[in-house]
Design an enzyme around this catalytic site. Structure first.
Site, PDB file in Angstrom:
ATOM      1  N   ASN A 110       0.886  -1.153   0.091  1.00 28.76           N
ATOM      2  CA  ASN A 110      -0.087   0.095   0.026  1.00 28.76           C
ATOM      3  C   ASN A 110       0.764   1.519   0.034  1.00 28.76           C
ATOM      4  OD1 ASN A 110      -2.039  -1.603  -0.169  1.00 28.76           O
ATOM      5  ND2 ASN A 110      -2.633  -1.379   1.990  1.00 28.76           N
ATOM      6  N   ASP A 112      -0.688   4.125   0.916  1.00 34.78           N
ATOM      7  CA  ASP A 112      -1.362   5.127   1.802  1.00 34.78           C
ATOM      8  C   ASP A 112      -0.665   5.547   2.996  1.00 34.78           C
ATOM      9  OD1 ASP A 112      -2.171   2.928   3.320  1.00 34.78           O
ATOM     10  OD2 ASP A 112      -3.728   2.472   2.254  1.00 34.78           O
ATOM     11  N   HIS A 127       5.889  -0.866  -2.483  1.00 28.55           N
ATOM     12  CA  HIS A 127       5.338   0.205  -3.663  1.00 28.55           C
ATOM     13  C   HIS A 127       5.553   1.782  -3.463  1.00 28.55           C
ATOM     14  CE1 HIS A 127       3.307  -3.632  -5.586  1.00 28.55           C
ATOM     15  NE2 HIS A 127       4.543  -3.448  -5.567  1.00 28.55           N
ATOM     16  N   CYS A 135      14.298  10.103  -5.918  1.00 30.53           N
ATOM     17  CA  CYS A 135      15.300  10.498  -6.955  1.00 30.53           C
ATOM     18  C   CYS A 135      15.512   9.062  -7.915  1.00 30.53           C
ATOM     19  CB  CYS A 135      16.594  10.723  -6.405  1.00 30.53           C
ATOM     20  SG  CYS A 135      17.730  10.718  -7.763  1.00 30.53           S
ATOM     21  N   GLY A 202      -5.256  -9.075   2.885  1.00 29.41           N
ATOM     22  CA  GLY A 202      -5.822  -8.340   1.774  1.00 29.41           C
ATOM     23  C   GLY A 202      -4.918  -8.004   0.644  1.00 29.41           C
ATOM     24  N   GLU A 231     -11.221 -13.183  -0.487  1.00 32.31           N
ATOM     25  CA  GLU A 231     -11.499 -14.470  -1.198  1.00 32.31           C
ATOM     26  C   GLU A 231     -10.208 -14.978  -1.555  1.00 32.31           C
ATOM     27  OE1 GLU A 231     -13.093 -12.291  -4.787  1.00 32.31           O
ATOM     28  OE2 GLU A 231     -11.497 -10.476  -4.193  1.00 32.31           O
TER      29      GLU A 231
HETATM   30  P1  NAD Z   1      -5.825  -5.818  -5.302  1.00 35.67           P
HETATM   31  O1  NAD Z   1      -6.976  -4.738  -5.414  1.00 35.67           O
HETATM   32  O2  NAD Z   1      -5.264  -6.453  -6.221  1.00 35.67           O
HETATM   33  O3  NAD Z   1      -6.596  -6.920  -4.214  1.00 35.67           O
HETATM   34  C1  NAD Z   1      -7.082  -6.740  -2.832  1.00 35.67           C
HETATM   35  C2  NAD Z   1      -7.279  -7.942  -2.440  1.00 35.67           C
HETATM   36  O4  NAD Z   1      -7.978  -7.685  -0.954  1.00 35.67           O
HETATM   37  C3  NAD Z   1      -8.544  -8.699  -3.208  1.00 35.67           C
HETATM   38  O5  NAD Z   1      -8.309 -10.085  -3.075  1.00 35.67           O
HETATM   39  C4  NAD Z   1      -9.880  -8.351  -2.286  1.00 35.67           C
HETATM   40  O6  NAD Z   1     -10.870  -9.394  -2.395  1.00 35.67           O
HETATM   41  C5  NAD Z   1      -9.412  -8.138  -0.803  1.00 35.67           C
HETATM   42  N1  NAD Z   1     -10.129  -7.398   0.012  1.00 35.67           N
HETATM   43  C6  NAD Z   1     -10.661  -6.341  -0.194  1.00 35.67           C
HETATM   44  N2  NAD Z   1     -11.191  -5.837   0.925  1.00 35.67           N
HETATM   45  C7  NAD Z   1     -10.748  -6.739   1.890  1.00 35.67           C
HETATM   46  C8  NAD Z   1     -10.829  -6.650   3.340  1.00 35.67           C
HETATM   47  N3  NAD Z   1     -11.663  -5.838   4.107  1.00 35.67           N
HETATM   48  N4  NAD Z   1     -10.586  -7.694   4.105  1.00 35.67           N
HETATM   49  C9  NAD Z   1      -9.728  -8.622   3.569  1.00 35.67           C
HETATM   50  N5  NAD Z   1      -9.549  -8.533   2.238  1.00 35.67           N
HETATM   51  C10 NAD Z   1     -10.118  -7.609   1.358  1.00 35.67           C
HETATM   52  O7  NAD Z   1      -4.833  -5.195  -4.227  1.00 35.67           O
HETATM   53  P2  NAD Z   1      -3.087  -5.514  -4.001  1.00 35.67           P
HETATM   54  O8  NAD Z   1      -3.012  -7.163  -4.022  1.00 35.67           O
HETATM   55  O9  NAD Z   1      -2.586  -4.855  -2.970  1.00 35.67           O
HETATM   56  O10 NAD Z   1      -2.392  -5.011  -5.455  1.00 35.67           O
HETATM   57  C11 NAD Z   1      -2.878  -3.872  -5.850  1.00 35.67           C
HETATM   58  C12 NAD Z   1      -1.526  -2.996  -6.144  1.00 35.67           C
HETATM   59  O11 NAD Z   1      -2.222  -1.435  -6.320  1.00 35.67           O
HETATM   60  C13 NAD Z   1      -0.911  -2.643  -4.918  1.00 35.67           C
HETATM   61  O12 NAD Z   1       0.457  -2.556  -5.870  1.00 35.67           O
HETATM   62  C14 NAD Z   1      -0.791  -1.434  -4.409  1.00 35.67           C
HETATM   63  O13 NAD Z   1       0.533  -0.612  -4.375  1.00 35.67           O
HETATM   64  C15 NAD Z   1      -1.867  -0.638  -5.055  1.00 35.67           C
HETATM   65  N6  NAD Z   1      -3.084  -0.040  -4.386  1.00 35.67           N
HETATM   66  C16 NAD Z   1      -2.731   0.524  -3.406  1.00 35.67           C
HETATM   67  C17 NAD Z   1      -3.904   0.683  -2.496  1.00 35.67           C
HETATM   68  C18 NAD Z   1      -3.617   1.504  -1.209  1.00 35.67           C
HETATM   69  O14 NAD Z   1      -2.381   2.111  -0.824  1.00 35.67           O
HETATM   70  N7  NAD Z   1      -4.391   1.385  -0.154  1.00 35.67           N
HETATM   71  C19 NAD Z   1      -4.988   0.738  -2.827  1.00 35.67           C
HETATM   72  C20 NAD Z   1      -5.437   0.117  -4.251  1.00 35.67           C
HETATM   73  C21 NAD Z   1      -4.367  -0.242  -4.974  1.00 35.67           C
END
Ligand code: NAD
Length: 265
Positions: A110, A112, A127, A135, A202, A231
Protein backbone atom coordinates in the site's frame (compact mmCIF):
# COMPACT_ATOMS: atom_id res chain seq x y z
CA UNK A 1 -13.78 -19.84 11.74
CA UNK A 2 -13.20 -19.55 15.51
CA UNK A 3 -10.92 -22.61 15.28
CA UNK A 4 -8.79 -20.89 12.66
CA UNK A 5 -8.62 -17.69 14.71
CA UNK A 6 -7.43 -19.70 17.72
CA UNK A 7 -4.91 -21.53 15.55
CA UNK A 8 -3.55 -18.25 14.16
CA UNK A 9 -3.29 -16.78 17.67
CA UNK A 10 -1.38 -19.82 18.94
CA UNK A 11 0.92 -19.85 15.89
CA UNK A 12 1.70 -16.16 16.44
CA UNK A 13 2.50 -16.81 20.12
CA UNK A 14 4.76 -19.74 19.15
CA UNK A 15 6.61 -17.78 16.46
CA UNK A 16 9.96 -16.14 17.03
CA UNK A 17 9.96 -13.79 14.02
CA UNK A 18 6.53 -13.02 12.60
CA UNK A 19 6.05 -10.56 9.75
CA UNK A 20 2.93 -9.32 7.94
CA UNK A 21 2.44 -8.74 4.23
CA UNK A 22 -0.41 -6.39 3.41
CA UNK A 23 -2.25 -5.20 0.32
CA UNK A 24 -5.04 -2.88 -0.69
CA UNK A 25 -7.65 -5.09 1.02
CA UNK A 26 -6.55 -4.00 4.50
CA UNK A 27 -7.37 -0.39 3.60
CA UNK A 28 -10.80 -0.85 1.97
CA UNK A 29 -12.38 -0.51 5.42
CA UNK A 30 -10.70 2.92 5.61
CA UNK A 31 -12.65 3.92 2.51
CA UNK A 32 -9.83 3.41 -0.01
CA UNK A 33 -10.90 1.25 -2.93
CA UNK A 34 -8.73 -1.70 -3.92
CA UNK A 35 -7.99 -2.51 -7.58
CA UNK A 36 -9.16 -6.07 -8.05
CA UNK A 37 -11.76 -6.79 -5.35
CA UNK A 38 -15.45 -6.96 -6.37
CA UNK A 39 -15.78 -3.14 -6.04
CA UNK A 40 -12.20 -2.48 -7.13
CA UNK A 41 -11.26 0.51 -9.28
CA UNK A 42 -10.01 -1.72 -12.09
CA UNK A 43 -12.80 -4.28 -11.74
CA UNK A 44 -15.20 -1.41 -12.46
CA UNK A 45 -12.99 0.47 -14.94
CA UNK A 46 -10.57 -1.72 -16.95
CA UNK A 47 -9.46 1.36 -18.96
CA UNK A 48 -7.94 2.80 -15.75
CA UNK A 49 -5.79 -0.33 -15.53
CA UNK A 50 -4.56 0.11 -19.12
CA UNK A 51 -3.70 3.78 -18.37
CA UNK A 52 -1.80 2.78 -15.21
CA UNK A 53 0.41 0.44 -17.24
CA UNK A 54 1.41 3.44 -19.44
CA UNK A 55 2.35 5.76 -16.57
CA UNK A 56 6.04 4.79 -16.21
CA UNK A 57 6.56 4.79 -19.96
CA UNK A 58 5.19 8.33 -20.00
CA UNK A 59 7.59 9.34 -17.22
CA UNK A 60 10.60 7.96 -19.12
CA UNK A 61 9.49 9.61 -22.38
CA UNK A 62 8.78 13.01 -20.89
CA UNK A 63 9.23 13.60 -17.12
CA UNK A 64 7.90 17.15 -17.34
CA UNK A 65 4.56 16.05 -18.87
CA UNK A 66 4.39 13.23 -16.32
CA UNK A 67 4.66 15.82 -13.55
CA UNK A 68 2.13 18.20 -15.08
CA UNK A 69 -0.35 15.32 -15.34
CA UNK A 70 0.42 14.01 -11.84
CA UNK A 71 -0.07 17.47 -10.31
CA UNK A 72 -3.44 17.84 -11.98
CA UNK A 73 -4.84 14.90 -10.01
CA UNK A 74 -2.68 14.91 -6.87
CA UNK A 75 -5.77 15.05 -4.61
CA UNK A 76 -8.39 13.98 -7.10
CA UNK A 77 -9.22 10.74 -8.94
CA UNK A 78 -7.26 7.50 -8.66
CA UNK A 79 -7.31 6.40 -5.04
CA UNK A 80 -8.97 9.69 -3.95
CA UNK A 81 -7.81 11.91 -1.12
CA UNK A 82 -5.39 9.72 0.82
CA UNK A 83 -4.38 12.60 3.13
CA UNK A 84 -7.64 12.33 5.07
CA UNK A 85 -7.82 8.50 5.25
CA UNK A 86 -7.60 7.01 8.73
CA UNK A 87 -6.43 3.56 9.92
CA UNK A 88 -9.12 0.98 10.66
CA UNK A 89 -9.27 -1.88 13.22
CA UNK A 90 -7.21 -4.11 10.88
CA UNK A 91 -4.30 -1.64 10.91
CA UNK A 92 -4.63 -1.18 14.66
CA UNK A 93 -4.54 -4.94 15.24
CA UNK A 94 -1.12 -5.06 13.57
CA UNK A 95 0.06 -2.25 15.88
CA UNK A 96 -1.13 -4.33 18.86
CA UNK A 97 0.82 -7.37 17.59
CA UNK A 98 3.95 -5.24 17.22
CA UNK A 99 3.52 -3.85 20.76
CA UNK A 100 3.19 -7.44 22.04
CA UNK A 101 6.64 -7.98 20.41
CA UNK A 102 5.20 -10.70 18.19
CA UNK A 103 5.13 -8.84 14.87
CA UNK A 104 8.59 -7.70 13.81
CA UNK A 105 7.92 -6.05 10.45
CA UNK A 106 5.21 -5.17 7.92
CA UNK A 107 5.92 -5.27 4.21
CA UNK A 108 3.10 -3.42 2.48
CA UNK A 109 2.12 -2.91 -1.11
CA UNK A 110 0.00 0.00 0.00
CA UNK A 111 1.03 3.53 -0.76
CA UNK A 112 -1.46 5.08 1.68
CA UNK A 113 0.90 5.31 4.73
CA UNK A 114 -1.89 4.01 7.02
CA UNK A 115 0.36 1.52 8.84
CA UNK A 116 2.66 4.37 9.87
CA UNK A 117 -0.34 6.55 10.77
CA UNK A 118 -1.69 3.71 12.93
CA UNK A 119 1.65 3.55 14.78
CA UNK A 120 3.60 0.60 13.38
CA UNK A 121 7.30 1.32 13.65
CA UNK A 122 8.88 -1.04 11.15
CA UNK A 123 7.09 -0.76 7.81
CA UNK A 124 8.69 -1.48 4.44
CA UNK A 125 6.75 0.35 1.72
CA UNK A 126 7.38 -2.01 -1.17
CA UNK A 127 5.54 0.17 -3.69
CA UNK A 128 6.47 3.48 -2.06
CA UNK A 129 4.36 6.12 -0.34
CA UNK A 130 2.03 8.75 -1.78
CA UNK A 131 3.51 11.17 0.77
CA UNK A 132 7.01 10.93 -0.67
CA UNK A 133 9.03 11.60 -3.81
CA UNK A 134 12.08 9.59 -4.87
CA UNK A 135 15.17 10.26 -6.94
CA UNK A 136 15.33 7.69 -9.72
CA UNK A 137 19.15 7.85 -9.73
CA UNK A 138 20.13 7.52 -6.05
CA UNK A 139 16.78 6.44 -4.45
CA UNK A 140 16.84 9.33 -1.94
CA UNK A 141 13.31 9.85 -0.54
CA UNK A 142 11.84 13.27 0.17
CA UNK A 143 8.56 14.31 1.71
CA UNK A 144 6.39 16.11 -0.87
CA UNK A 145 6.53 19.29 1.24
CA UNK A 146 10.28 19.49 0.65
CA UNK A 147 9.54 20.61 -2.92
CA UNK A 148 7.47 23.62 -3.94
CA UNK A 149 6.03 21.88 -6.96
CA UNK A 150 3.69 24.76 -7.86
CA UNK A 151 6.63 27.18 -7.92
CA UNK A 152 8.69 24.78 -10.05
CA UNK A 153 5.72 24.51 -12.42
CA UNK A 154 5.29 28.28 -12.65
CA UNK A 155 9.03 28.74 -13.27
CA UNK A 156 8.99 25.95 -15.89
CA UNK A 157 11.51 23.96 -13.81
CA UNK A 158 9.73 20.59 -13.74
CA UNK A 159 10.71 17.79 -13.22
CA UNK A 160 12.07 18.35 -9.70
CA UNK A 161 15.76 17.51 -9.23
CA UNK A 162 17.40 15.61 -6.39
CA UNK A 163 19.20 17.88 -3.90
CA UNK A 164 21.90 15.21 -3.46
CA UNK A 165 22.76 13.99 -6.94
CA UNK A 166 20.67 16.22 -9.28
CA UNK A 167 18.88 13.12 -10.61
CA UNK A 168 15.28 13.34 -11.78
CA UNK A 169 12.69 13.01 -9.03
CA UNK A 170 9.37 11.17 -9.45
CA UNK A 171 6.64 10.13 -7.10
CA UNK A 172 7.89 7.48 -4.66
CA UNK A 173 4.99 5.23 -5.68
CA UNK A 174 6.28 2.44 -7.92
CA UNK A 175 4.63 2.42 -11.34
CA UNK A 176 3.94 -0.69 -13.40
CA UNK A 177 7.06 -1.49 -15.39
CA UNK A 178 9.32 0.27 -12.89
CA UNK A 179 11.66 -1.85 -10.80
CA UNK A 180 11.21 -2.05 -7.04
CA UNK A 181 13.84 0.29 -5.51
CA UNK A 182 16.85 -1.83 -4.58
CA UNK A 183 16.91 -0.86 -0.87
CA UNK A 184 13.33 -1.90 -0.09
CA UNK A 185 13.53 -4.96 -2.37
CA UNK A 186 16.62 -6.22 -0.51
CA UNK A 187 15.23 -5.57 2.97
CA UNK A 188 11.93 -7.28 2.08
CA UNK A 189 13.74 -10.31 0.70
CA UNK A 190 15.80 -10.51 3.91
CA UNK A 191 12.61 -10.43 5.97
CA UNK A 192 10.96 -13.16 3.87
CA UNK A 193 14.09 -15.31 4.29
CA UNK A 194 14.24 -14.68 8.04
CA UNK A 195 10.62 -15.00 9.23
CA UNK A 196 9.12 -18.14 10.73
CA UNK A 197 5.56 -16.84 10.36
CA UNK A 198 4.05 -14.73 7.60
CA UNK A 199 0.60 -13.19 8.05
CA UNK A 200 -0.78 -12.20 4.66
CA UNK A 201 -3.60 -9.67 4.76
CA UNK A 202 -5.84 -8.34 1.99
CA UNK A 203 -3.87 -8.86 -1.19
CA UNK A 204 -4.88 -10.54 -4.45
CA UNK A 205 -1.24 -11.76 -4.61
CA UNK A 206 -0.98 -11.31 -8.35
CA UNK A 207 1.43 -8.35 -8.47
CA UNK A 208 5.07 -9.42 -8.83
CA UNK A 209 7.68 -9.40 -7.40
CA UNK A 210 5.72 -8.78 -4.16
CA UNK A 211 3.73 -12.01 -4.68
CA UNK A 212 6.98 -14.00 -4.78
CA UNK A 213 7.78 -13.15 -1.12
CA UNK A 214 5.33 -15.76 0.27
CA UNK A 215 6.70 -18.31 -2.19
CA UNK A 216 10.25 -17.61 -0.97
CA UNK A 217 9.15 -18.02 2.67
CA UNK A 218 7.22 -21.19 1.82
CA UNK A 219 10.33 -22.84 0.33
CA UNK A 220 11.94 -22.88 3.79
CA UNK A 221 10.87 -25.51 6.27
CA UNK A 222 9.21 -24.47 9.51
CA UNK A 223 7.58 -21.32 8.16
CA UNK A 224 3.85 -20.89 8.82
CA UNK A 225 1.93 -18.86 6.27
CA UNK A 226 -1.49 -17.57 7.32
CA UNK A 227 -3.71 -15.80 4.83
CA UNK A 228 -6.55 -13.46 5.82
CA UNK A 229 -8.47 -12.38 2.77
CA UNK A 230 -11.97 -11.68 1.50
CA UNK A 231 -11.51 -14.25 -1.26
CA UNK A 232 -9.07 -17.05 -2.13
CA UNK A 233 -5.95 -16.13 -4.10
CA UNK A 234 -3.27 -18.06 -6.02
CA UNK A 235 -1.51 -18.48 -2.64
CA UNK A 236 -4.57 -20.29 -1.31
CA UNK A 237 -5.10 -22.39 -4.41
CA UNK A 238 -1.43 -23.38 -4.86
CA UNK A 239 -1.00 -24.38 -1.21
CA UNK A 240 1.51 -21.62 -0.43
CA UNK A 241 -0.66 -20.55 2.52
CA UNK A 242 -0.86 -23.13 5.28
CA UNK A 243 -4.39 -21.99 5.99
CA UNK A 244 -6.83 -19.39 4.80
CA UNK A 245 -9.14 -17.32 7.01
CA UNK A 246 -11.86 -15.84 4.85
CA UNK A 247 -13.35 -12.47 5.79
CA UNK A 248 -12.57 -8.84 6.47
CA UNK A 249 -9.18 -7.94 7.91
CA UNK A 250 -10.91 -5.28 10.06
CA UNK A 251 -12.81 -8.06 11.84
CA UNK A 252 -10.47 -11.06 11.73
CA UNK A 253 -7.20 -9.37 12.76
CA UNK A 254 -8.72 -7.80 15.91
CA UNK A 255 -10.28 -11.20 16.76
CA UNK A 256 -6.84 -12.83 16.45
CA UNK A 257 -5.29 -10.16 18.70
CA UNK A 258 -8.02 -10.67 21.30
CA UNK A 259 -7.36 -14.40 21.23
CA UNK A 260 -3.59 -13.86 21.61
CA UNK A 261 -4.34 -11.77 24.71
CA UNK A 262 -6.65 -14.46 26.10
CA UNK A 263 -4.18 -17.30 25.48
CA UNK A 264 -1.32 -15.36 27.02
CA UNK A 265 -3.16 -14.72 30.31
P1 NAD B 1 -5.77 -5.85 -5.11
O1 NAD B 1 -6.76 -4.75 -5.35
O2 NAD B 1 -5.20 -6.52 -6.29
O3 NAD B 1 -6.45 -6.98 -4.18
C1 NAD B 1 -7.07 -6.66 -2.95
C2 NAD B 1 -7.50 -7.96 -2.30
O4 NAD B 1 -8.00 -7.69 -1.01
C3 NAD B 1 -8.62 -8.68 -3.08
O5 NAD B 1 -8.29 -10.06 -3.08
C4 NAD B 1 -9.86 -8.40 -2.24
O6 NAD B 1 -10.81 -9.44 -2.31
C5 NAD B 1 -9.27 -8.31 -0.85
N1 NAD B 1 -10.04 -7.47 0.08
C6 NAD B 1 -10.73 -6.34 -0.17
N2 NAD B 1 -11.23 -5.83 0.98
C7 NAD B 1 -10.86 -6.68 1.97
C8 NAD B 1 -11.06 -6.69 3.38
N3 NAD B 1 -11.75 -5.75 4.01
N4 NAD B 1 -10.51 -7.72 4.08
C9 NAD B 1 -9.80 -8.69 3.48
N5 NAD B 1 -9.57 -8.73 2.14
C10 NAD B 1 -10.09 -7.72 1.40
O7 NAD B 1 -4.67 -5.25 -4.16
P2 NAD B 1 -3.12 -5.62 -4.04
O8 NAD B 1 -2.94 -7.07 -4.03
O9 NAD B 1 -2.60 -4.83 -2.89
O10 NAD B 1 -2.46 -5.06 -5.38
C11 NAD B 1 -2.85 -3.78 -5.86
C12 NAD B 1 -1.71 -2.80 -6.13
O11 NAD B 1 -2.28 -1.51 -6.18
C13 NAD B 1 -0.68 -2.77 -5.06
O12 NAD B 1 0.52 -2.79 -5.69
C14 NAD B 1 -0.86 -1.42 -4.36
O13 NAD B 1 0.34 -0.70 -4.40
C15 NAD B 1 -1.82 -0.64 -5.20
N6 NAD B 1 -2.99 -0.13 -4.44
C16 NAD B 1 -2.80 0.45 -3.23
C17 NAD B 1 -3.87 0.91 -2.50
C18 NAD B 1 -3.62 1.53 -1.16
O14 NAD B 1 -2.52 2.03 -0.91
N7 NAD B 1 -4.58 1.50 -0.23
C19 NAD B 1 -5.18 0.79 -3.01
C20 NAD B 1 -5.34 0.20 -4.28
C21 NAD B 1 -4.24 -0.26 -4.97
Amino acid sequence: MQDLIQRAAQDLIDSTYAIALTGAGISTESGIADFRGPSGLWTKNPEAERQAYRSYEKFLEDPKSYWLEAMSYARGPGLGNLWDAQPNPGHRALVALEKMEILKCIITQNIDALHEKAGNRRVLEYHGSFMKLRCVSCNARFFREEFDLEKLKQEDKLPPRCSRCKGIVKSDTVSFGEGIPRDVATESLDEAQRCDLMLICGTSAVVYPFASLPVIAHERSGVTIIEVNAEPTPLTREGISDYFIQGKTGEILPAIVEEVGRLRQ
